[in-house]
Design a protein around this motif. Structure first.
Motif, mmCIF file in Angstrom:
data_model
loop_
_atom_site.group_PDB
_atom_site.id
_atom_site.type_symbol
_atom_site.label_atom_id
_atom_site.label_comp_id
_atom_site.label_asym_id
_atom_site.label_seq_id
_atom_site.Cartn_x
_atom_site.Cartn_y
_atom_site.Cartn_z
ATOM 1 N N UNK A 218 0.836 -1.207 0.000
ATOM 2 C CA UNK A 218 0.000 0.000 0.000
ATOM 3 C C UNK A 218 0.863 1.247 0.000
ATOM 4 N N UNK A 219 1.955 1.221 0.763
ATOM 5 C CA UNK A 219 2.841 2.384 0.824
ATOM 6 C C UNK A 219 3.424 2.692 -0.556
ATOM 7 N N UNK A 220 3.865 1.663 -1.266
ATOM 8 C CA UNK A 220 4.469 1.884 -2.586
ATOM 9 C C UNK A 220 3.416 2.302 -3.612
ATOM 10 N N UNK A 221 2.284 1.602 -3.636
ATOM 11 C CA UNK A 221 1.272 1.871 -4.657
ATOM 12 C C UNK A 221 0.590 3.221 -4.474
ATOM 13 N N UNK A 222 0.504 3.707 -3.253
ATOM 14 C CA UNK A 222 -0.175 4.980 -3.002
ATOM 15 C C UNK A 222 0.799 6.131 -2.776
ATOM 16 N N UNK A 224 3.874 8.627 -4.311
ATOM 17 C CA UNK A 224 4.233 9.130 -5.629
ATOM 18 C C UNK A 224 4.639 10.589 -5.604
ATOM 19 N N UNK A 225 4.912 11.082 -6.800
ATOM 20 C CA UNK A 225 5.263 12.484 -7.006
ATOM 21 C C UNK A 225 4.395 12.997 -8.144
ATOM 22 N N UNK A 226 3.693 14.101 -7.908
ATOM 23 C CA UNK A 226 2.806 14.605 -8.944
ATOM 24 C C UNK A 226 1.710 13.592 -9.238
ATOM 25 N N UNK A 227 1.527 13.278 -10.530
ATOM 26 C CA UNK A 227 0.538 12.289 -10.937
ATOM 27 C C UNK A 227 1.139 10.899 -11.110
ATOM 28 N N UNK A 228 2.420 10.766 -10.845
ATOM 29 C CA UNK A 228 3.103 9.486 -11.011
ATOM 30 C C UNK A 228 3.096 8.728 -9.680
ATOM 31 N N UNK A 229 2.560 7.514 -9.695
ATOM 32 C CA UNK A 229 2.466 6.717 -8.485
ATOM 33 C C UNK A 229 3.366 5.491 -8.576
ATOM 34 N N UNK A 230 3.556 4.857 -7.452
ATOM 35 C CA UNK A 230 4.473 3.739 -7.368
ATOM 36 C C UNK A 230 3.981 2.502 -8.094
ATOM 37 N N UNK A 231 4.940 1.654 -8.442
ATOM 38 C CA UNK A 231 4.649 0.367 -9.074
ATOM 39 C C UNK A 231 5.208 -0.736 -8.184
ATOM 40 N N UNK A 232 4.432 -1.806 -7.983
ATOM 41 C CA UNK A 232 4.759 -2.859 -7.009
ATOM 42 C C UNK A 232 4.621 -4.225 -7.669
ATOM 43 N N UNK A 233 5.637 -5.073 -7.550
ATOM 44 C CA UNK A 233 5.614 -6.392 -8.166
ATOM 45 C C UNK A 233 5.610 -7.571 -7.189
ATOM 46 N N UNK A 234 6.202 -7.465 -5.992
ATOM 47 C CA UNK A 234 6.261 -8.634 -5.107
ATOM 48 C C UNK A 234 4.880 -9.175 -4.758
ATOM 49 N N UNK A 235 4.828 -10.474 -4.421
ATOM 50 C CA UNK A 235 3.590 -11.126 -4.002
ATOM 51 C C UNK A 235 3.781 -11.664 -2.579
ATOM 52 N N UNK A 236 2.675 -12.055 -1.972
ATOM 53 C CA UNK A 236 2.705 -12.498 -0.572
ATOM 54 C C UNK A 236 3.630 -13.694 -0.373
ATOM 55 N N UNK A 237 3.658 -14.615 -1.338
ATOM 56 C CA UNK A 237 4.508 -15.801 -1.197
ATOM 57 C C UNK A 237 5.992 -15.426 -1.124
ATOM 58 N N UNK A 238 6.387 -14.315 -1.736
ATOM 59 C CA UNK A 238 7.778 -13.859 -1.624
ATOM 60 C C UNK A 238 8.121 -13.554 -0.166
ATOM 61 N N UNK A 239 7.210 -12.907 0.528
ATOM 62 C CA UNK A 239 7.428 -12.576 1.936
ATOM 63 C C UNK A 239 7.462 -13.837 2.794
ATOM 64 N N UNK A 240 6.573 -14.797 2.496
ATOM 65 C CA UNK A 240 6.530 -16.037 3.261
ATOM 66 C C UNK A 240 7.844 -16.797 3.119
ATOM 67 N N UNK A 241 8.393 -16.851 1.904
ATOM 68 C CA UNK A 241 9.659 -17.561 1.697
ATOM 69 C C UNK A 241 10.798 -16.901 2.480
ATOM 70 N N UNK A 242 10.823 -15.578 2.489
ATOM 71 C CA UNK A 242 11.887 -14.890 3.239
ATOM 72 C C UNK A 242 11.753 -15.156 4.729
ATOM 73 N N UNK A 243 10.531 -15.094 5.249
ATOM 74 C CA UNK A 243 10.326 -15.363 6.670
ATOM 75 C C UNK A 243 10.671 -16.810 7.003
ATOM 76 N N UNK A 244 10.304 -17.748 6.122
ATOM 77 C CA UNK A 244 10.643 -19.150 6.363
ATOM 78 C C UNK A 244 12.144 -19.359 6.413
#
Length: 405
Positions: A218-222, A224-244
């Protein structure tokens, strides 16, 4: 040079941190001394000076970041938090259980609001080349992203009721006599109750991972600067693998510390088997201190491993609309080795190496990030400035606010 390459109309700008441990040590020691003298009241000033130092020395495409947070807001927020904390401690120590429960419930309900407010404040206080960042998430979005917090609370409420139900058929714990006093034994716990605890811990970890994922996305997607907003690619499973993987690293660290502790205990027993009296108490004291340090050392590699992998995952998969993206080549095992060295040196110097440790870790992470920009940087900056000015004027008109002051 910050601009490293330019291929197919895409320029690469390596981030650079120009600060040093000796410079930051002067900032750190002044903050520490003034905080001690003022009994902590200097904290907002200390945080502002620290943020400004790291921002001023973080160079992106040859230009530093700027921290523009108004000191008055930081001081008011600190005082408000301190008063609420004191009120909570008074209620807890005077046995006002109802008031304590209200504080806990209010903290849970306000946690998403506090996080959202902090992110708005942090991004609104960050500038680069005169451009101000913004966090445009609605409060509805923040609370929807916070659902794992409420689910975790519901899980433990359910486990509490489950304990009451399962313990109804168990015999009451016996008591034994020691020195003429009745000492109650541990309450009886059945295997289903242990299973409930294990299930609650597993589900809680999954909820913590999910809320971290929700908040960062949410922090990345919302943002931005001006009318340009963030783009986000990671998925929840990426976080689970790192925590594991982090849990595996932590268990390996604990196993290593336990093996070393067992060897040390055997050696101590062989060498000091005849120790008696005051010398035994001194020996026990040093063993306890060594055990505490062992726990710190056991967790440090795991925390550094997770921090480095999460940093690389995020900064290799975020960008600004379709015109800019970041890449990160941080080596997580190199960061783990740096953290272990910093922890040992900080312990050996009784904490005085801390500013040098913080600078070295910050530099390793910052220098590993590269900004890739499509088209000329000056053209991008000009377009963002026009967009930001237009949006700022529109928001000010809608709210009836005067931007100046």
């Amino acid at each position: 040079m910050d601009s490293t390459t330019q291929r197919h109309g895409i320029a690469a700008y390596r981030l650079r941190f120009s600060g040093s441990g000796s410079e930051y040590f002067r900032v750190w020691i002044v903050n520490l001394l003034l905080s001690i003298v003022t009994l902590g009241l200097y904290t907002p000033w200390a945080r502002r000076r620290t943020a400004r130092y790291f921002y001023d020395h973080t160079m992106i495409a040859g230009s530093p970041l700027e921290f523009t947070a108004p000191l008055r807001k930081m001081v008011v927020s600190f005082i408000l938090f301190a008063l609420l904390y004191v009120a909570y401690k008074i209620a807890a120590e005077t046995g006002q259980d109802t008031v304590v429960s209200i504080f806990i419930i209010a903290a849970a309900l306000l946690a998403p609001y506090i996080w959202g407010s902090a992110m708005r404040f942090r991004l609104a206080s960050t500038r680069w080349r005169g451009l101000q960042l913004q966090f445009a998430a609605r409060w509805k979005d923040v609370y929807v992203a916070s659902w794992p917090i409420f689910l975790m609370a519901a899980i433990w409420v359910g486990i509490t009721y489950g304990f009451d139900f399962l313990s109804a058929d168990l015999p009451a714990p016996n008591s034994r006599t020691s020195g003429g006093n009745h000492v109650p034994e541990w309450p009886n716990v059945s295997p289903p109750m242990l299973g409930l605890i294990a299930l609650g811990l597993v589900l809680s970890v999954l909820c913590i991972i999910r809320v971290e994922f929700n908040y960062k996305s949410l922090l990345v997607l919302r943002a931005g600067i001006g009318k340009q907003h963030g783009r986000w690619k990671p998925v929840y499973s990426d976080f689970v693998r790192i925590w594991g993987a982090t849990i595996v690293v932590f268990l390996a660290g604990v196993a290593l510390i336990l093996a070393l502790a067992a060897g040390a205990a055997y050696t101590v027993q062989s060498m000091f088997s005849t120790v008696r009296g005051p010398a035994m108490f001194v020996l026990i004291f040093f063993i306890v201190i060594a055990a505490i340090l062992g726990l710190v050392l056991a967790s440090a590699p795991a925390r550094a491993y997770r921090e480095a992998r999460m940093f690389k995952l995020i900064w290799s998969n975020v960008g600004l609309s379709q015109i800019a993206r970041f890449k990160c080549d941080l080596q997580h095992w190199a960061f783990v080795r740096l953290r272990i060295k910093n922890v040992l040196l900080t312990l050996l110097t009784l904490g005085f190496y801390r500013p040098f440790a913080r600078v070295s870790e910050y530099r390793m992470k910052a220098d590993a990030v590269t900004l890739h920009v499509k088209g000329g940087l000056d053209q991008l900056i000009g377009e963002l400035v026009r967009q930001q000015d237009a949006m700022g004027d529109a928001l000010a008109d809608m709210a009836g606010l005067d931007i100046v002051g």
